[in-house]
Scaffold this motif. Structure first.
Motif, short mmCIF file in Angstrom:
data_model
loop_
_atom_site.label_atom_id
_atom_site.label_comp_id
_atom_site.label_asym_id
_atom_site.label_seq_id
_atom_site.Cartn_x
_atom_site.Cartn_y
_atom_site.Cartn_z
N GLY A 1 4.44 -3.40 -4.87
CA GLY A 1 5.03 -2.06 -4.85
C GLY A 1 4.27 -1.09 -3.98
N ARG A 2 2.97 -1.36 -3.78
CA ARG A 2 2.13 -0.48 -2.96
C ARG A 2 1.45 -1.30 -1.87
NH1 ARG A 2 -1.23 2.90 -7.44
NH2 ARG A 2 -2.15 3.76 -5.53
N LEU A 3 2.23 -2.14 -1.23
CA LEU A 3 1.68 -3.12 -0.30
C LEU A 3 0.93 -2.49 0.86
CD1 LEU A 3 1.60 -6.20 -0.02
CD2 LEU A 3 3.67 -6.04 1.38
N ASN A 4 1.37 -1.33 1.31
CA ASN A 4 0.70 -0.68 2.45
C ASN A 4 -0.69 -0.15 2.07
OD1 ASN A 4 1.73 1.33 0.81
ND2 ASN A 4 2.13 2.73 2.50
N GLU A 5 -1.03 -0.20 0.78
CA GLU A 5 -2.35 0.25 0.32
C GLU A 5 -3.21 -0.92 -0.13
OE1 GLU A 5 -2.14 3.68 -2.51
OE2 GLU A 5 0.02 3.31 -2.41
N ILE A 6 -2.83 -2.14 0.19
CA ILE A 6 -3.45 -3.32 -0.40
C ILE A 6 -4.97 -3.33 -0.27
CG2 ILE A 6 -3.08 -4.71 1.68
CD1 ILE A 6 -2.88 -5.99 -1.95
N GLU A 7 -5.51 -2.92 0.86
CA GLU A 7 -6.97 -2.92 1.04
C GLU A 7 -7.63 -1.94 0.08
OE1 GLU A 7 -8.47 -5.10 2.72
OE2 GLU A 7 -6.82 -5.94 3.88
N ALA A 8 -7.07 -0.74 0.01
CA ALA A 8 -7.64 0.28 -0.87
C ALA A 8 -7.51 -0.10 -2.34
CB ALA A 8 -6.96 1.64 -0.62
N LEU A 9 -6.47 -0.86 -2.68
CA LEU A 9 -6.23 -1.22 -4.08
C LEU A 9 -7.18 -2.29 -4.59
CD1 LEU A 9 -2.33 -1.22 -4.23
CD2 LEU A 9 -3.91 0.51 -5.11
N LYS A 10 -7.97 -2.87 -3.71
CA LYS A 10 -8.97 -3.85 -4.17
C LYS A 10 -9.90 -3.21 -5.19
CE LYS A 10 -12.37 -7.23 -2.60
NZ LYS A 10 -13.08 -7.83 -1.44
N SER A 11 -10.27 -1.96 -4.98
CA SER A 11 -11.16 -1.28 -5.92
C SER A 11 -10.49 -1.05 -7.27
CB SER A 11 -11.64 0.05 -5.34
OG SER A 11 -10.55 0.94 -5.14
N GLN A 12 -9.17 -0.83 -7.26
CA GLN A 12 -8.43 -0.67 -8.51
C GLN A 12 -8.43 -1.98 -9.30
OE1 GLN A 12 -6.49 2.17 -9.82
NE2 GLN A 12 -7.92 3.20 -8.44
N VAL A 13 -8.21 -3.09 -8.60
CA VAL A 13 -8.21 -4.39 -9.25
C VAL A 13 -9.59 -4.69 -9.82
CG1 VAL A 13 -7.88 -6.88 -8.92
CG2 VAL A 13 -6.35 -5.24 -7.79
N GLU A 14 -10.62 -4.37 -9.06
CA GLU A 14 -11.98 -4.62 -9.52
C GLU A 14 -12.30 -3.78 -10.76
OE1 GLU A 14 -15.59 -6.28 -9.93
OE2 GLU A 14 -13.99 -6.92 -8.57
N GLN A 15 -11.89 -2.51 -10.75
CA GLN A 15 -12.16 -1.65 -11.90
C GLN A 15 -11.39 -2.12 -13.13
OE1 GLN A 15 -14.47 1.00 -11.49
NE2 GLN A 15 -14.45 0.76 -13.71
N ALA A 16 -10.13 -2.50 -12.95
CA ALA A 16 -9.33 -3.01 -14.07
C ALA A 16 -9.97 -4.28 -14.64
CB ALA A 16 -7.91 -3.30 -13.61
N SER A 17 -10.51 -5.13 -13.76
CA SER A 17 -11.16 -6.36 -14.20
C SER A 17 -12.42 -6.05 -15.01
CB SER A 17 -11.52 -7.23 -12.99
OG SER A 17 -10.36 -7.58 -12.26
N LYS A 18 -13.17 -5.05 -14.57
CA LYS A 18 -14.38 -4.67 -15.30
C LYS A 18 -14.03 -4.09 -16.66
CE LYS A 18 -17.38 -3.86 -11.30
NZ LYS A 18 -18.11 -2.84 -10.49
N TYR A 19 -12.95 -3.33 -16.74
CA TYR A 19 -12.51 -2.80 -18.03
C TYR A 19 -12.16 -3.95 -18.98
CZ TYR A 19 -11.99 1.99 -16.15
OH TYR A 19 -12.20 3.23 -15.61
N ALA A 20 -11.44 -4.94 -18.46
CA ALA A 20 -11.07 -6.10 -19.29
C ALA A 20 -12.31 -6.86 -19.74
CB ALA A 20 -10.13 -7.01 -18.51
#
Length: 390
Positions: A186-205
């Motif tokens: 859904g936010r494919l044009n931001e894929i590089e920037a979204l790496k930090s979101q994935v990392e933060q979500a993973s740390k929360y989990a």
């Protein structure tokens, strides 16, 4: 070796090895999915740029349908198209309510196995009725019927890692894997920037798995007979999936309900009694959270629940509840959409531990066989032509 602080031999004897592993592996799987989609960015971008559609339908059955509930806002805001989440079970029974020969659509199908009867029927009906249908199929099974579906139109098959094709009955890694894939597409044009979101979500989990297992075990040991999960926006989809996990994994012994915080006041609050567990999934959007806190404060009036649990990114308020689960102490903040990823883990864990508490086997909790990993016995009928008044 152990999962969820239980050694493998014990998990095997309890019939919970697959469910425990699939819950525990999610942070690592999310990081892997980001890499897969980043590698396919150009191909996905080309597919989406060529798709000329009037609307977007997010679909799936059961748990896979709830993914769409959490993604509607993401696609509406970032893909700039009218977006609705409609289960395949609705599309198959009433296709003329959703498909039109005058409209083209992008249909995004989510499926763990891709072998549910409604999954294939829904894409076939979309092709048959719509002016044109562009198919984006996100699946965990590379050899399922959806993954090998042949269409005259344009399609893109996004196959997720093997680990997401859960062996257990209840969907865990498959749910969050497909949800994350949807967020990133859904936010494919931001894929590089979204790496930090994935990392933060993973740390929360990871924090939940490292710091809150004992808390969730304690909650699961309470004698509740019903449970209510509340969420807003993308977290309403998480609440819906949470209630299904608890209900599935306890073989229906715990009756569960989901609702939005605002919607709960309009009648559903009547279900609360001394046997009820209430789980509040708080947004980290300050505007939204105002409404959620108002509801929690209002729960002081009326019938009292057995226990109340608040799950939030971090707490900067005082609440009179029995349990709290907090993802971070350092003030970090995820995008609200990505908060739906770690927010499902407490529901998954609650279902797992309550299943064990009930003497069931989490991998196969349905003693009667009423529910199965892939739905069986659904007949698909020939669709008649629309009536004249349609």
């Amino acid at each position: 070796m152990h999962f969820l602080n239980i050694d493998i031999k014990t998990l095997e004897s309890l019939g919970g090895i697959h469910t425990a592993r699939e819950i525990a592996q999610q942070p690592a799987v999310w990081r892997k999915i980001w890499s897969i989609i980043q590698e396919q960015k150009d191909e996905l971008s080309e597919f989406l740029s060529k798709a000329d559609f009037h609307k977007i339908i997010l679909t799936g059955a059961g748990t896979s349908a709830y993914i769409g509930e959490s993604l509607t806002g993401t696609f509406f805001r970032h893909q700039k198209g009218c977006t609705t989440a409609i289960p395949t079970t609705n599309l198959v029974s009433h296709p003329y309510d959703y498909f039109s020969s005058e409209e083209s659509l992008l249909m995004i199908s989510f499926a763990r196995s891709g072998n549910s009867p409604e999954s294939k029927a829904a894409v076939e009906l979309a092709d048959k009725i719509s002016k044109k249908c562009y198919h984006l199929i996100i699946t965990c099974n590379p050899v399922g019927e959806l993954a090998t579906y042949h269409t005259k139109g344009d399609k893109y098959i996004l196959k997720l890692p093997e680990e997401t094709n859960d062996k257990s009955l209840a969907m865990t890694s498959s749910y969050t894997g497909m949800l994350l894939a949807g967020l990133l597409v859904g936010r494919l044009n931001e894929i590089e920037a979204l790496k930090s979101q994935v990392e933060q979500a993973s740390k929360y989990a990871e924090r939940i798995l490292e710091s809150y297992l004992d808390t969730i075990k304690e909650i699961s040991s309470l004698p509740f007979k019903r449970a209510v999960f509340l969420g807003s926006g993308p977290l309403l989809g998480t609440a819906t999936e949470s209630q299904l996990k608890l209900q599935e994994l306890t073989d229906g012994a715990i009756i569960c309900k989901e609702e939005s915080f605002l919607g709960f006041r309009h009648g559903p609050k009547a279900v609360v009694d001394e046997d009820t567990l209430i789980v509040y999934l708080l947004s980290n959007n300050k505007y939204v959270c105002q409404y959620e806190l108002d509801l929690i404060f209002a729960m002081e009036k009326g019938k009292k629940a057995l226990s109340q649990v608040v799950i939030a990114e971090h707490f900067d308020f005082d609440l009179d509840v029995n349990f709290s689960i907090q993802y971070t102490d350092n003030g970090n903040s995820l995008d609200e959409d990505f908060l739906s990823l770690p927010s499902i883990l407490p529901g998954q864990l609650l279902g797992f531990f309550k299943s064990l508490d009930q003497g069931l086997q989490p991998d196969e909790p349905s003693s009667s066989g009423a529910i199965s990993r892939v739905v069986q016995g659904v007949n698909i009928y020939i669709l008649p032509q629309p009536t004249q008044n349609r």
